[in-house]
Write a protein that holds these residues in place. Structure first.
Motif, PDB file in Angstrom:
ATOM      1  N   ARG A 134     -83.375 -28.582  55.958  1.00 54.26           N
ATOM      2  CA  ARG A 134     -83.140 -29.149  54.625  1.00 54.26           C
ATOM      3  C   ARG A 134     -81.975 -28.449  53.923  1.00 54.26           C
TER       4      ARG A 134
ATOM      5  N   PRO B 164     -74.789 -39.980  53.395  1.00 56.83           N
ATOM      6  CA  PRO B 164     -75.231 -39.415  52.130  1.00 56.83           C
ATOM      7  C   PRO B 164     -74.911 -40.344  50.961  1.00 56.83           C
TER       8      PRO B 164
ATOM      9  N   ARG C 243     -85.226 -38.303  50.634  1.00 56.32           N
ATOM     10  CA  ARG C 243     -84.449 -37.398  51.491  1.00 56.32           C
ATOM     11  C   ARG C 243     -83.523 -38.166  52.420  1.00 56.32           C
TER      12      ARG C 243
ATOM     13  N   LEU D 265     -80.490 -39.394  50.495  1.00 56.94           N
ATOM     14  CA  LEU D 265     -79.544 -38.332  50.156  1.00 56.94           C
ATOM     15  C   LEU D 265     -78.761 -37.827  51.360  1.00 56.94           C
ATOM     16  N   VAL D 266     -79.330 -37.918  52.559  1.00 55.69           N
ATOM     17  CA  VAL D 266     -78.569 -37.455  53.717  1.00 55.69           C
ATOM     18  C   VAL D 266     -77.708 -38.567  54.316  1.00 55.69           C
TER      19      VAL D 266
ATOM     20  N   ARG E  92     -81.373 -32.224  36.159  1.00 59.24           N
ATOM     21  CA  ARG E  92     -82.488 -31.906  37.032  1.00 59.24           C
ATOM     22  C   ARG E  92     -82.277 -32.504  38.439  1.00 59.24           C
TER      23      ARG E  92
ATOM     24  N   LEU F  54     -80.358 -30.761  51.120  1.00 52.52           N
ATOM     25  CA  LEU F  54     -81.502 -31.254  50.349  1.00 52.52           C
ATOM     26  C   LEU F  54     -82.112 -30.132  49.521  1.00 52.52           C
TER      27      LEU F  54
ATOM     28  N   ASP G 142     -84.408 -29.221  44.389  1.00 50.21           N
ATOM     29  CA  ASP G 142     -84.708 -29.120  45.816  1.00 50.21           C
ATOM     30  C   ASP G 142     -85.547 -30.320  46.201  1.00 50.21           C
ATOM     31  N   ILE G 143     -85.108 -31.040  47.227  1.00 48.80           N
ATOM     32  CA  ILE G 143     -85.882 -32.191  47.686  1.00 48.80           C
ATOM     33  C   ILE G 143     -86.774 -31.722  48.827  1.00 48.80           C
ATOM     34  N   THR G 144     -88.012 -31.470  48.506  1.00 53.25           N
ATOM     35  CA  THR G 144     -88.924 -30.927  49.520  1.00 53.25           C
ATOM     36  C   THR G 144     -89.969 -31.939  49.949  1.00 53.25           C
ATOM     37  N   SER G 145     -89.858 -33.163  49.435  1.00 57.76           N
ATOM     38  CA  SER G 145     -90.847 -34.182  49.827  1.00 57.76           C
ATOM     39  C   SER G 145     -90.355 -34.932  51.055  1.00 57.76           C
TER      40      SER G 145
ATOM     41  N   THR H  45     -79.592 -33.568  39.990  1.00 57.57           N
ATOM     42  CA  THR H  45     -78.452 -33.127  40.796  1.00 57.57           C
ATOM     43  C   THR H  45     -78.644 -31.721  41.344  1.00 57.57           C
ATOM     44  N   THR H  46     -79.653 -31.000  40.861  1.00 52.66           N
ATOM     45  CA  THR H  46     -79.856 -29.635  41.349  1.00 52.66           C
ATOM     46  C   THR H  46     -81.207 -29.436  42.022  1.00 52.66           C
TER      47      THR H  46
ATOM     48  N   ARG I  42     -75.864 -37.657  44.304  1.00 51.42           N
ATOM     49  CA  ARG I  42     -77.096 -37.737  43.524  1.00 51.42           C
ATOM     50  C   ARG I  42     -76.856 -38.398  42.170  1.00 51.42           C
TER      51      ARG I  42
ATOM     52  N   ARG J 160     -74.588 -40.686  41.490  1.00 51.73           N
ATOM     53  CA  ARG J 160     -74.427 -42.125  41.738  1.00 51.73           C
ATOM     54  C   ARG J 160     -75.770 -42.799  41.949  1.00 51.73           C
TER      55      ARG J 160
END
Lengths: 329, 309
Positions: free
Chosen positions: A66, B142, B136, B139-140, B301, A71, B306-309, B303-304, B145, B147
């Motif tokens: 990640r 990509p 996720r 975002l990858v 919030r 991410l 952490d995407i952990t889901s 744009t910074t 964020r 936009r």
């Protein structure tokens, strides 16, 4: 160590040696609750490698991936993908990277095709006119063309995983990051994924594939990195890892000749000889394999079978950590 | 391996390697050309298809549009009975002029149903994607964020506008079928022609839609904080209720002008002979301020995070 990519068939991947495709320096992630998920790791994935990223569940593999993909923000350290710093270079570099992160995830009520169309529409740099063809090709490649119109929620776990792979293959990729790509697949599906990984590597893509199932990776990877509790214990070419002379020679003979075979092994200088049923095994050590069979024959031992057992990744992991490959806390 | 060496040789070896992989290099050139042309439009269209194509959303909007049909039918059925003229005064007006059903329907939807719709739109936008795990993968791809958040905000706003437009349309059709249109009696006693009345009803609908933008921004901010959509819905509805409650407490009169819902019912201005544009302007300014503050918070919030889901 020199990052020399070796194909599974042993041929040297000439000319592919260059700057690492994935690199990190002291990459660290400390979550807000104080837990250090990743603890200062220095990754290096050479171009053209199939890099097996191993570790038990909870060892920090996914958090590392990640961070590499932008991410999750690193607490400390730096990372590069294809030479571009991450996460700042994401917009430039990620179109060349296909990723499967912690299992597939799609909109449940959209069809497989509609889900891929959505991902492609989001991609500002994807050529729109080739969209339908690229989506069709990707679905074809993972064997989902027939189920492309079915809603995602009706897919089996294996089909979901395939759709995830199709998403990673929507565009030509220089790097594929596949996090647990065989999760939920049956043995046939697992074989297909392995085949796909080999095929993609053959086309020149670099592949970072993570797994907590060592045996699945063992058969495809050229390089290995082993994580445990947030640390990268070891990494390098698969063949250079572990004790180089750890290979075992195993001879099958008739019951009456077991003792004789054992003596022959001892005469040759083989160590750690053990008899198990109708086989005699010993560590090959520095002895040349070519010398073993003639010596046995000369001693009058009927050789019914002769086999070389190289240490598996499981053995390597146990050797490195002194413990089994279980879920760590 | 020598790190210093790797660093020095890095750029030199990357270039030929990249040049060798022609399709990728071509794709990258393509990328730079394409990204500037119509990419955001493509993203937005895809978002709109997703939001408006969702069966659950369509059902919700349809139920909202049933409110004027239901009210119109009840008024029509009881027009000659003992119940006629009972209840809030504006209900009675409907039987006199079908146009008035627009005001009645929006008045009934504004305290709870429309904020609920706004909350759902906001919750689906970010928290919904996070809980499904699809965020996720977006975002990858990509996608930037900022936009993505902009496209999501526009799509959510479009959903709210579509919902209000359908309620208005249902009210106009139901009102016309049951009661017909006539000159519209204004609150001040004068009346305007049916055509002018029709235009004023569109004004009411437009003002109501814009009045909900502040709440939508608050909801979007909540949506970036969590991956639990139902939590976002609850929190956003609570904010709108709280705002209404505070607005009714004279003890906190000082903050009334800044409350999200303080100007919500100012749409009644469209029923006066002289529409106070300054009052409507104030209402819209308050919404703009809430959009600015909570839009910025959501952006900061998202744009910074952490995407952990």
């Amino acid at each position: 160590m020199t990052p020399t990519a070796t194909r599974p068939d042993g041929a040297l991947d000439g000319g592919a040696v260059g700057a690492p495709v994935v690199r990190s320096e002291g990459l660290t992630k400390r979550f807000r609750n104080g837990q250090v998920a990743v603890d200062g790791i220095d990754l290096e994935v050479p171009r053209g490698a199939v890099y097996g990223f191993l570790g038990p569940n909870g060892s920090g593999k996914t958090t590392t991936i990640r961070m590499l993909l932008g991410l999750v923000q690193a607490t400390a350290g730096r990372a590069w993908l294809l030479g571009e710093p991450m996460p700042d270079g994401g917009a430039r570099v990620l179109p060349r990277v296909g990723a499967l992160v912690e299992g597939p995830a799609f909109q449940p009520y959209l069809s497989g095709r509609a889900n891929l169309e959505r991902l492609d529409a989001v991609d500002a740099s994807a050529p729109r006119r080739t969209s339908a063809r690229r989506i069709g090709d990707a679905l074809e490649r993972v064997g989902l063309a027939a189920a492309a119109r079915k809603p995602y929620r009706q897919y089996s776990l294996g089909m979901k995983q395939r759709l995830g792979l199709a998403a990673a293959l929507l565009r030509p990729r220089e790097l594929l990051v596949l996090d647990e790509p065989t999760n939920g697949l049956d043995p046939q599906g697992t074989r297909e994924v392995r085949h796909l990984v080999r095929e993609l590597a053959g086309e020149g893509a670099t592949i970072l594939v993570s797994s907590h199932l060592l045996s699945e990776i063992d058969q495809v990877c050229t390089h290995v990195g082993v994580m445990r509790q947030g640390r990268l214990l070891v990494q390098g070419p698969r063949d250079a890892l572990g004790t180089a002379d750890a290979a075992q020679v195993v001879v099958t003979t008739e019951p009456g000749s077991l003792a004789q075979a054992r003596e022959t092994f001892a005469r040759l200088g083989l160590e750690e000889t053990a008899v198990d049923g109708e086989v005699v095994a010993a560590r090959l050590g520095a002895v040349a394999l070519a010398d073993v069979a003639p010596a046995l024959v000369a001693a009058g031992v009927p050789v019914l079978g002769l086999e070389i057992r190289r240490p598996t990744l499981e053995d390597l992991f146990v050797e490195l950590t002194g413990q089994g490959f279980d879920v760590s806390g | 391996m020598s790190r210093g060496e790797a660093l020095e040789t890095g750029p030199a070896t990357v270039a030929p390697a990249a040049a060798a992989t022609t399709p990728a290099a071509a794709a990258r050139e393509d990328a730079e050309v394409r990204a500037t042309r119509g990419a955001f439009g493509r993203l937005l269209r895809s978002e709109l298809r997703l939001v408006l194509g969702r069966r659950r959303t369509q059902l919700l909007v349809l139920l909202l549009a049933l409110v004027p049909v239901l009210v119109g039918t009840i008024v029509r059925a009881t027009v000659d009975s003992a119940f006629s003229g009972q209840g809030p005064g504006f209900i009675e007006r409907v039987s006199g002029n079908g146009l008035f059903l627009v005001v009645t329907a929006l008045f009934l939807c504004l305290p709870l149903l429309l904020p609920l719709g706004v909350s759902i739109a906001a919750a689906d936008a970010v928290a919904g994607e996070a809980s499904a795990g699809t965020l996720r993968y977006l975002l990858v791809v990509p996608v930037g964020r900022g936009r993505l958040l902009a496209a999501k905000a526009i799509a959510a706003l479009t959903l709210v506008v579509v919902a209000i437009a359908l309620v208005t349309a249902a009210a106009l059709v139901t009102g016309w079928v049951y009661f017909g249109y006539g000159d519209l009696d204004l609150l001040s006693g004068q009346s305007v022609s049916a055509a002018a009345g029709f235009a004023r009803m569109l004004g009411v609908a437009g003002y109501v839609a814009l009045s909900l933008t502040g709440l939508l921004a608050v909801g979007l901010f909540f949506s970036t904080l969590t991956e639990v959509p139902i939590g976002v819905i609850a929190a956003t509805v609570v904010v709108s209720i709280l705002s209404n409650v505070l607005d009714s407490l004279p003890q906190v009169e000082a903050i009334h002008p800044f409350l999200l819902s303080h100007h919500w019912f100012d749409f009644a201005e469209f029923l006066r002979a002289e529409v106070s544009w300054s009052l409507l302007g104030q209402g819209l300014l308050v919404q703009l301020a809430w959009v600015a503050v909570f839009g910025s918070l959501a952006w900061a919030r998202f744009t910074t995070a952490d995407i952990t889901s």
